[in-house]
Write a protein that holds these residues in place. Structure first.
Motif, PDB file in Angstrom:
ATOM      1  N   ARG A 101       0.818  -1.216   0.000  1.00  0.00           N
ATOM      2  CA  ARG A 101       0.000   0.000   0.000  1.00  0.00           C
ATOM      3  C   ARG A 101       0.850   1.264   0.000  1.00  0.00           C
ATOM      4  O   ARG A 101       0.393   2.321  -0.389  1.00  0.00           O
ATOM      5  CB  ARG A 101      -0.950  -0.014   1.197  1.00  0.00           C
ATOM      6  N   SER A 102       2.090   1.148   0.414  1.00  0.00           N
ATOM      7  CA  SER A 102       2.986   2.298   0.478  1.00  0.00           C
ATOM      8  C   SER A 102       3.812   2.404  -0.803  1.00  0.00           C
ATOM      9  O   SER A 102       4.394   1.400  -1.250  1.00  0.00           O
ATOM     10  CB  SER A 102       3.929   2.185   1.672  1.00  0.00           C
ATOM     11  N   PRO A 103       3.920   3.589  -1.390  1.00  0.00           N
ATOM     12  CA  PRO A 103       4.764   3.749  -2.571  1.00  0.00           C
ATOM     13  C   PRO A 103       6.251   3.655  -2.252  1.00  0.00           C
ATOM     14  O   PRO A 103       7.081   3.612  -3.154  1.00  0.00           O
ATOM     15  CB  PRO A 103       4.412   5.158  -3.069  1.00  0.00           C
ATOM     16  N   ASN A 104       6.592   3.616  -0.964  1.00  0.00           N
ATOM     17  CA  ASN A 104       7.992   3.577  -0.552  1.00  0.00           C
ATOM     18  C   ASN A 104       8.576   2.167  -0.490  1.00  0.00           C
ATOM     19  O   ASN A 104       9.757   2.010  -0.192  1.00  0.00           O
ATOM     20  CB  ASN A 104       8.156   4.256   0.811  1.00  0.00           C
ATOM     21  N   MET A 105       7.754   1.157  -0.757  1.00  0.00           N
ATOM     22  CA  MET A 105       8.238  -0.223  -0.706  1.00  0.00           C
ATOM     23  C   MET A 105       8.708  -0.659  -2.095  1.00  0.00           C
ATOM     24  O   MET A 105       7.940  -0.617  -3.050  1.00  0.00           O
ATOM     25  CB  MET A 105       7.136  -1.155  -0.205  1.00  0.00           C
ATOM     26  N   GLN A 172      12.058   1.728  -5.701  1.00  0.00           N
ATOM     27  CA  GLN A 172      10.615   1.835  -5.583  1.00  0.00           C
ATOM     28  C   GLN A 172      10.051   2.900  -6.523  1.00  0.00           C
ATOM     29  O   GLN A 172       8.852   2.984  -6.732  1.00  0.00           O
ATOM     30  CB  GLN A 172      10.199   2.141  -4.136  1.00  0.00           C
ATOM     31  N   GLY A 181       3.253  10.106  -4.460  1.00  0.00           N
ATOM     32  CA  GLY A 181       3.026   9.397  -3.210  1.00  0.00           C
ATOM     33  C   GLY A 181       1.645   8.802  -3.042  1.00  0.00           C
ATOM     34  O   GLY A 181       1.320   8.261  -1.984  1.00  0.00           O
ATOM     35  N   LYS A 182       0.816   8.875  -4.073  1.00  0.00           N
ATOM     36  CA  LYS A 182      -0.549   8.343  -3.991  1.00  0.00           C
ATOM     37  C   LYS A 182      -0.811   7.353  -5.127  1.00  0.00           C
ATOM     38  O   LYS A 182      -0.226   7.475  -6.210  1.00  0.00           O
ATOM     39  CB  LYS A 182      -1.554   9.504  -4.095  1.00  0.00           C
TER      40      LYS A 182
END
Length: 190
Positions: A101-105, A172, A181-182
């Motif tokens: 769910r996180s764009p940082n992964m 990522q 970020g969304k």
């Protein structure tokens, strides 16, 4: 050494390219009940699942994936509020990939069904063989002899190393599924 694989959904509306980099991926098969439920919700079980109920995935970094056309045909589903994002086409209900769910992964599990190969030999030459079959206890029919009943803990060091390498290399981003970020489209739950 790397190769580029052409991506195209069943109807051809959503296309892209995947850079396959040796040592930066896992070729796996997931037999979990969530993947089977997802295929059912897309009303595309015959295309997505094999005879045992498995989904073939190629896990790599989002930075290696590009969508070149059809962004307007991309949808996102979560099976539960805390579930992973399951990206698919809205034109022909083909799975594209799974992300956190996180764009940082630095992780995307791409559906091998989206990849274009001339034959099985080319697929195995580029992706390598399936190195792990997980959640075999959910298989349709008898559990495959070469599958793990659940996710094997012995695989965790490989996954952790893969994620750390991706974070250090900032793999990522860019991601075709996130912008600023969304998620590019809101996830539908259920």
């Amino acid at each position: 050494m790397s190769s580029v694989v052409k991506l195209s959904c069943q109807c051809g509306n959503v296309q892209g390219a995947l850079k396959v980099v040796k040592g930066s991926s896992f070729h796996v098969k997931c037999l979990c009940c969530d993947c089977q439920s997802y295929a059912s919700k897309l009303n595309n079980e015959d295309l997505i699942l094999d005879e045992q109920g498995g989904t073939e995935l190629f896990q790599t970094y989002p930075a290696y994936l590009t969508i070149t056309q059809g962004h307007e045909h991309i949808g996102c589903m979560q099976l539960s509020e805390q579930g992973i994002f399951r990206w698919h086409t809205t034109c022909c209900n083909m799975p594209l990939g799974n992300t956190m769910r996180s764009p940082n992964m630095p992780f995307v599990g791409i559906s091998v069904k989206w990849m274009q190969f001339s034959d099985e030999q080319e697929k195995e030459r580029i992706l390598g063989p399936v190195t792990m079959k997980a959640f075999g206890k959910y298989a349709r029919g008898p559990m495959p002899h070469d599958a793990y009943a659940r996710f094997p803990l012995s695989y965790m060091p490989k996954i952790i190393g893969f994620m750390l390498k991706g974070m250090i290399g900032k793999k990522q981003s860019p991601s075709p599924f996130f912008k600023d970020g969304k998620p590019i489209v809101p996830a539908k739950i259920g």
